[in-house]
Design an enzyme around this catalytic site. Structure first.
Site, mmCIF file in Angstrom:
data_model
loop_
_atom_site.group_PDB
_atom_site.id
_atom_site.type_symbol
_atom_site.label_atom_id
_atom_site.label_comp_id
_atom_site.label_asym_id
_atom_site.label_seq_id
_atom_site.Cartn_x
_atom_site.Cartn_y
_atom_site.Cartn_z
ATOM 1 N N CYS A 29 34.799 9.554 -43.166
ATOM 2 C CA CYS A 29 35.024 10.451 -42.033
ATOM 3 C C CYS A 29 36.308 9.987 -41.335
ATOM 4 O O CYS A 29 36.368 8.856 -40.838
ATOM 5 C CB CYS A 29 33.840 10.404 -41.077
ATOM 6 N N CYS A 79 39.830 17.319 -38.889
ATOM 7 C CA CYS A 79 39.056 16.735 -39.985
ATOM 8 C C CYS A 79 39.947 15.849 -40.868
ATOM 9 O O CYS A 79 40.760 16.354 -41.656
ATOM 10 C CB CYS A 79 38.383 17.824 -40.834
HETATM 11 O O1 PYC Z 1 37.278 13.792 -39.851
HETATM 12 O O2 PYC Z 1 36.789 13.476 -41.966
HETATM 13 C C1 PYC Z 1 36.522 13.909 -40.851
HETATM 14 C C2 PYC Z 1 35.231 14.606 -40.654
HETATM 15 C C3 PYC Z 1 34.287 14.884 -41.597
HETATM 16 C C4 PYC Z 1 33.246 15.554 -40.945
HETATM 17 C C5 PYC Z 1 33.594 15.667 -39.612
HETATM 18 N N1 PYC Z 1 34.809 15.077 -39.463
#
Ligand code: PYC
Length: 309
Positions: free
Chosen positions: A86, A236
């Protein structure tokens, strides 16, 4: 039971870091991930779901490293299952370790279930993650979405499995949130029911859509559906890594060239790739803020101690 936590957010996406109170069977993050998925769904919900949190939250269990050269180990999870890696959570973890005075800045490595990641904290508060090797797995896949017609996208690995939509779907803007949620959930279901998987039969449990950025220096704005069926408030980190792998493989991004990925909420990560033995190593720069720290109580007479399911 009482559990000590530190809460942070990275570009609007929250991370709850568990720093004490749990009896863990192992510090091996691969084994710990298995234990969490196979036996601890109640705990994941209790830590993250309503009434304490929401399906937007990501949790992280901090453990001492197996290899003493590393700073720590971590297993991330949400209200559905564990995560391989993550990105926003790693940036949140680094900020929390700084808060605890367990990390002062500079380069360090962290053990995750899908491999070691290097982090570097800077004086301006930003953190750069060198994520796990990422790659484009299936290019220009055409998928039929019941009720929505066909969609074209790529399957890519960025520490989790992603389907990156590049044709079809609602416009990526916050006003379209309901439509984006409905559409991306339909894409996720179609992938599952049509038997489309990533390498080693990995479930493609994240769906990512793109549109033009509204930032002056932005290259793209994304919307990311997570396995908890909520959306990522940040760009993300693993999703941006998957995107960078696709761009580089298609000749649309050079080694070292910066890519500014805006999120649906307007926050941003800066990403670039370095090539190691012909493999793609994504780098993600972002920053997190501490929101709170405290002790969570799980009382036997609280019918919602394991969350509202
Ligand atoms: O930032 O990799 C990330 C992530 C995965 C799920 C929520 N954030």
């Amino acid at each position: 039971m009482q559990i000590q936590v530190i809460d942070s957010h990275t570009g609007g996406e929250p991370t709850r870091l568990v720093v004490g109170g749990l009896e863990l069977p192992t510090h091996d993050v691969v084994e710990l991930r298995k234990w969490l998925d196979e036996t601890q769904l109640d705990l994941c919900h209790g830590l993250l779901s309503e009434p304490r949190g929401s399906s937007a939250w990501v949790g992280a269990i901090l453990v001492p490293p197996l290899d003493s050269k590393n700073l720590c180990g971590v297993v991330f999870f949400n209200t559905h299952s564990s995560l391989g890696m993550c990105g926003h959570g790693t940036i949140g973890l680094v900020e929390s370790l700084k808060h605890l005075a367990r990390y002062q800045g500079g380069k360090a490595t962290i053990e995750t279930p899908v491999g070691e990641v290097e982090i570097e904290g800077f004086a301006d508060g930003s953190v750069v993650i060198q994520n796990v090797i990422s790659f484009l797995d299936k290019k220009d896949l055409i998928l039929e979405i019941p009720g929505f017609g066909s969609v074209v996208g790529d399957v890519a690995w960025g520490g989790n499995w992603f389907f990156l939509v590049h044709e079809g779907g609602p416009e990526v803007k916050l006003e379209n949130l309901d439509a984006l949620m409905t559409y991306s959930r339909a894409v996720k279901n179609a992938l599952w029911f049509q038997g489309i998987r990533g390498g080693r039969n990995g479930e493609i449990d994240h769906v990512e859509l793109f549109g033009p950025s509204t930032l002056v220096n932005g290259d793209s704005k994304n919307f990311v559906l997570c396995p908890s069926l909520d959306y990522d408030r940040s760009p993300c980190g693993t999703g941006t890594s998957a995107k960078l792998a696709c761009l580089y493989t298609k000749g649309q991004l050079r080694e070292g060239e910066k890519w500014v990925q805006e999120s649906i909420t307007g926050s941003a990560f800066v990403g670039w790739v370095e090539i190691e033995d012909q493999k793609i190593r994504p780098h993600i720069r972002g920053a997190a803020s501490i929101m709170g720290e405290g002790v969570l109580h799980f009382k036997d007479d609280d019918i919602f101690r394991w969350g509202i399911r």
